[in-house]
Scaffold this motif. Structure first.
Motif, PDB file in Angstrom:
ATOM      1  N   GLY A   1      15.893   2.710  13.776  1.00 23.96           N
ATOM      2  CA  GLY A   1      17.329   3.147  14.270  1.00 23.96           C
ATOM      3  C   GLY A   1      18.030   4.003  13.553  1.00 23.96           C
ATOM      4  O   GLY A   1      19.041   4.460  14.014  1.00 23.96           O
ATOM      5  N   ASP A   2      17.386   4.649  12.486  1.00 25.13           N
ATOM      6  CA  ASP A   2      18.298   5.642  11.884  1.00 25.13           C
ATOM      7  C   ASP A   2      18.201   6.941  12.302  1.00 25.13           C
ATOM      8  O   ASP A   2      18.788   8.010  11.917  1.00 25.13           O
ATOM      9  N   ARG A   3      17.235   7.286  13.068  1.00 26.40           N
ATOM     10  CA  ARG A   3      16.932   8.771  13.906  1.00 26.40           C
ATOM     11  C   ARG A   3      16.446   9.505  12.991  1.00 26.40           C
ATOM     12  O   ARG A   3      16.342  10.838  13.356  1.00 26.40           O
ATOM     13  N   SER A   4      15.848   9.077  11.876  1.00 27.05           N
ATOM     14  CA  SER A   4      15.171  10.003  11.025  1.00 27.05           C
ATOM     15  C   SER A   4      13.806   9.352  10.750  1.00 27.05           C
ATOM     16  O   SER A   4      13.582   8.248  10.857  1.00 27.05           O
ATOM     17  N   VAL A   5      12.977  10.163  10.697  1.00 28.11           N
ATOM     18  CA  VAL A   5      11.614   9.917   9.833  1.00 28.11           C
ATOM     19  C   VAL A   5      11.597   9.838   8.301  1.00 28.11           C
ATOM     20  O   VAL A   5      12.042  10.929   7.809  1.00 28.11           O
ATOM     21  N   PHE A   6      11.001   8.718   7.870  1.00 29.43           N
ATOM     22  CA  PHE A   6      11.239   8.629   6.304  1.00 29.43           C
ATOM     23  C   PHE A   6       9.644   9.038   5.924  1.00 29.43           C
ATOM     24  O   PHE A   6       8.932   8.048   6.514  1.00 29.43           O
ATOM     25  N   LEU A   7       9.609   9.986   4.979  1.00 31.69           N
ATOM     26  CA  LEU A   7       8.220   9.998   4.358  1.00 31.69           C
ATOM     27  C   LEU A   7       8.173   9.402   2.899  1.00 31.69           C
ATOM     28  O   LEU A   7       9.101   9.542   2.097  1.00 31.69           O
ATOM     29  N   TRP A   8       7.282   8.271   2.754  1.00 31.63           N
ATOM     30  CA  TRP A   8       7.180   7.376   1.384  1.00 31.63           C
ATOM     31  C   TRP A   8       6.153   7.478   0.647  1.00 31.63           C
ATOM     32  O   TRP A   8       5.145   8.053   1.254  1.00 31.63           O
ATOM     33  N   ASP A   9       6.384   7.534  -0.792  1.00 31.48           N
ATOM     34  CA  ASP A   9       5.179   7.640  -1.807  1.00 31.48           C
ATOM     35  C   ASP A   9       5.002   6.279  -1.933  1.00 31.48           C
ATOM     36  O   ASP A   9       5.871   5.285  -2.261  1.00 31.48           O
ATOM     37  N   VAL A  10       3.647   5.767  -1.734  1.00 32.95           N
ATOM     38  CA  VAL A  10       3.287   4.159  -1.740  1.00 32.95           C
ATOM     39  C   VAL A  10       3.631   3.790  -3.178  1.00 32.95           C
ATOM     40  O   VAL A  10       4.173   2.757  -3.378  1.00 32.95           O
ATOM     41  N   ALA A  11       3.068   4.478  -4.124  1.00 33.08           N
ATOM     42  CA  ALA A  11       3.088   4.000  -5.482  1.00 33.08           C
ATOM     43  C   ALA A  11       4.394   3.776  -5.999  1.00 33.08           C
ATOM     44  O   ALA A  11       4.798   2.829  -6.863  1.00 33.08           O
ATOM     45  N   THR A  12       5.326   4.760  -5.999  1.00 34.62           N
ATOM     46  CA  THR A  12       6.652   4.591  -6.535  1.00 34.62           C
ATOM     47  C   THR A  12       7.650   3.922  -5.690  1.00 34.62           C
ATOM     48  O   THR A  12       8.812   3.838  -6.008  1.00 34.62           O
ATOM     49  N   ALA A  13       7.325   3.974  -4.324  1.00 34.55           N
ATOM     50  CA  ALA A  13       8.328   3.161  -3.352  1.00 34.55           C
ATOM     51  C   ALA A  13       9.633   3.930  -2.984  1.00 34.55           C
ATOM     52  O   ALA A  13      10.634   3.284  -2.860  1.00 34.55           O
ATOM     53  N   VAL A  14       9.488   5.203  -3.087  1.00 35.79           N
ATOM     54  CA  VAL A  14      10.795   5.952  -2.858  1.00 35.79           C
ATOM     55  C   VAL A  14      10.373   6.908  -1.674  1.00 35.79           C
ATOM     56  O   VAL A  14       9.388   7.146  -1.563  1.00 35.79           O
ATOM     57  N   THR A  15      11.347   7.333  -0.975  1.00 39.26           N
ATOM     58  CA  THR A  15      11.204   8.172  -0.020  1.00 39.26           C
ATOM     59  C   THR A  15      11.285   9.717  -0.550  1.00 39.26           C
ATOM     60  O   THR A  15      12.269  10.135  -1.412  1.00 39.26           O
TER      61      THR A  15
ATOM     62  N   VAL B   1       5.996   6.824  15.308  1.00 37.73           N
ATOM     63  CA  VAL B   1       5.794   8.043  14.594  1.00 37.73           C
ATOM     64  C   VAL B   1       4.191   8.161  14.393  1.00 37.73           C
ATOM     65  O   VAL B   1       3.405   7.093  14.321  1.00 37.73           O
ATOM     66  N   SER B   2       3.835   9.346  13.907  1.00 41.57           N
ATOM     67  CA  SER B   2       2.233   9.447  13.616  1.00 41.57           C
ATOM     68  C   SER B   2       2.155  10.599  12.841  1.00 41.57           C
ATOM     69  O   SER B   2       2.716  11.629  12.933  1.00 41.57           O
ATOM     70  N   PHE B   3       1.202  10.560  11.996  1.00 43.09           N
ATOM     71  CA  PHE B   3       0.637  11.891  11.183  1.00 43.09           C
ATOM     72  C   PHE B   3      -0.182  12.511  12.216  1.00 43.09           C
ATOM     73  O   PHE B   3      -0.667  12.194  12.924  1.00 43.09           O
ATOM     74  N   ALA B   4      -0.244  13.910  11.765  1.00 43.13           N
ATOM     75  CA  ALA B   4      -1.168  14.929  12.726  1.00 43.13           C
ATOM     76  C   ALA B   4      -1.460  16.046  11.915  1.00 43.13           C
ATOM     77  O   ALA B   4      -0.986  15.995  10.467  1.00 43.13           O
ATOM     78  N   GLY B   5      -2.226  16.699  12.463  1.00 49.82           N
ATOM     79  CA  GLY B   5      -2.586  18.069  11.643  1.00 49.82           C
ATOM     80  C   GLY B   5      -3.742  17.734  10.459  1.00 49.82           C
ATOM     81  O   GLY B   5      -3.857  16.692  10.072  1.00 49.82           O
ATOM     82  N   ASP B   6      -4.225  18.933   9.752  1.00 48.24           N
ATOM     83  CA  ASP B   6      -5.281  18.981   8.871  1.00 48.24           C
ATOM     84  C   ASP B   6      -4.530  18.610   7.827  1.00 48.24           C
ATOM     85  O   ASP B   6      -3.653  18.670   7.171  1.00 48.24           O
ATOM     86  N   GLY B   7      -5.171  17.451   6.851  1.00 53.49           N
ATOM     87  CA  GLY B   7      -4.656  16.795   5.751  1.00 53.49           C
ATOM     88  C   GLY B   7      -3.286  16.001   6.284  1.00 53.49           C
ATOM     89  O   GLY B   7      -2.693  15.931   5.186  1.00 53.49           O
ATOM     90  N   ASP B   8      -2.942  15.551   7.107  1.00 54.25           N
ATOM     91  CA  ASP B   8      -1.727  15.117   7.516  1.00 54.25           C
ATOM     92  C   ASP B   8      -0.688  15.614   7.228  1.00 54.25           C
ATOM     93  O   ASP B   8       0.659  15.525   6.703  1.00 54.25           O
ATOM     94  N   SER B   9      -0.623  17.067   7.567  1.00 58.64           N
ATOM     95  CA  SER B   9       0.187  18.220   6.975  1.00 58.64           C
ATOM     96  C   SER B   9       1.364  18.252   8.240  1.00 58.64           C
ATOM     97  O   SER B   9       2.405  18.806   7.820  1.00 58.64           O
ATOM     98  N   LEU B  10       1.303  17.415   9.331  1.00 60.36           N
ATOM     99  CA  LEU B  10       2.262  17.262  10.237  1.00 60.36           C
ATOM    100  C   LEU B  10       2.792  15.889  10.601  1.00 60.36           C
ATOM    101  O   LEU B  10       1.950  14.847  10.355  1.00 60.36           O
ATOM    102  N   ILE B  11       3.995  15.702  11.344  1.00 60.41           N
ATOM    103  CA  ILE B  11       4.487  14.301  11.757  1.00 60.41           C
ATOM    104  C   ILE B  11       5.091  14.673  13.194  1.00 60.41           C
ATOM    105  O   ILE B  11       5.605  15.605  13.307  1.00 60.41           O
ATOM    106  N   VAL B  12       4.691  13.745  14.060  1.00 58.49           N
ATOM    107  CA  VAL B  12       5.141  13.686  15.330  1.00 58.49           C
ATOM    108  C   VAL B  12       5.910  12.383  15.475  1.00 58.49           C
ATOM    109  O   VAL B  12       5.511  11.327  15.043  1.00 58.49           O
TER     110      VAL B  12
END
Length: 354
Positions: free
Chosen positions: A95-109, A127-138
């Motif tokens: 619902g935030d209208r944004s995609v959040f990218l998280w670091d698993v270990a530190t639990a921060v965006t 949402v989905s990762f895409a591209g080589d090495g998950d370099s893109l987000i859709v």
């Protein structure tokens, strides 16, 4: 094998409906959940599991998975999750209208995509990762667009906006240079990003769920006419339809997917099992090749004795039992593992061993 009909573990902790479940990348030892309480939770379903004290009656105790981490930054419900191949980061949308990218270990965006004039103007459904090495987000949203974001770029703008849909985008899947979207306008659109080409399949009813077969030649499409269809992607023909007079999907986004090495089609159910059925939800399984129902699995509201928010006051002022509408599911290792999990309105995720 006989299709599993009893949960092997429960994942507790959500204070609202669970809208998204996702296994970690191979070997898929962990499960992420996103819920209406604006939080994302990471569980190990079978490591150091706690078994409640002996319960009354003959029912054996079902283990509860271990909650490892809670991720909190969303201001609205979480509707979609995806995990990177290296298991070090994941993305979420809602619902935030944004995609959040998280670091698993530190639990921060570490990044947020959107939330400005270049982002989605309404809630994000997928949402989905895409591209080589998950370099893109859709990301796909209620604003009828799918947007492609560059993880490595510092730009606040998407690198491409796909705006062909005429209604909300409910689902998307990425395969190599291809992005496939499903929309409430009843269309599945397949974009070949490298060739700049879009192919449209008309489904007739609003699309709620999309899954591609491993070879990419067919796709499983769930629609709001109480049908799931296996479509031939080359010629657009329907190879098989999966339905049942008792299975309903007419109003809400109910997920369907391929499981057990593409042997089964499984789907949630927006209906309760039966009146007075103790609020149980249901998961359906069909044989992929024959289209016959092989299992109807009742999913309890939660562990024996679990009553959180089970009762609700109806319009007539009387107390009613809420039903566990099963709307999201995930299969370990993208359908090729030995486990799957389901979530819904009770807020409890049930894990099944295959």
């Amino acid at each position: 094998m006989s299709f599993p009909d009893k949960p092997a573990a429960y994942l507790l902790g959500s204070n609202g409906p669970v809208h998204a479940v996702k296994y970690s990348a191979s070997p898929g030892s962990y499960i992420l959940t996103g819920s209406g309480d604006r939080s994302i939770r990471l569980y190990n379903p079978f490591s150091n599991i706690s078994v409640p004290e002996a319960q009354s009656g003959p029912k054996p105790a079902v283990p509860q998975g271990r909650l490892i981490q809670t991720y909190s930054a969303h201001g609205y419900e979480v509707l979609s999750l995806d995990v990177a191949a290296d298991n070090e980061k994941f993305i979420s949308g809602g619902g935030d209208r944004s995609v959040f990218l998280w670091d698993v270990a530190t639990a921060v965006t570490t990044r947020r995509f959107g939330g400005n004039v270049y982002g989605h103007s309404a809630r994000i459904n997928c949402v989905s990762f895409a591209g080589d090495g998950d370099s893109l987000i859709v990301s796909g949203g209620f604003d009828t667009t799918a947007r492609i974001w560059d993880v490595k770029s510092g730009s606040v703008k998407p690198i491409q906006v796909l705006n062909d849909a005429r209604d909300a985008i409910t689902s998307l899947v990425v395969r190599g240079p291809e992005i496939v979207t499903g929309s409430v306008d009843g269309r599945v659109r397949s974009y070949d990003i490298r060739m700049g080409r879009c192919t449209t399949d008309v489904m007739g009813a609003s699309v709620t769920s999309l899954t591609l077969t491993k070879d990419g030649r067919s796709m499983l499409v769930g629609t709001l006419d109480s049908k799931v269809r296996l479509m031939d992607r080359e010629n657009g023909s329907c190879l098989r339809a999966y339905c049942d007079p008792l299975w309903k999907n007419e109003e809400i986004r109910v997920q369907s997917l391929l499981g057990h090495r593409e042997k089964y089609v499984i789907a949630g159910d927006e209906m309760a099992v039966e009146p007075g059925g103790n609020g149980e939800g249901r998961v359906w399984a069909w044989d992929l090749l024959t289209g016959k129902v092989v299992a109807k699995v009742n999913v309890p509201w939660g562990p024996h004795g679990y009553e959180q928010k089970k009762k609700a006051i109806g319009r007539d002022g009387k107390e009613k039992t809420r039903s566990n509408v099963i709307s999201c599911l995930a299969w370990k290792e993208d359908g090729w593992g030995d486990q799957f999990c389901v979530g819904g309105s009770s807020g409890v995720v049930a894990v099944f061993n295959v």
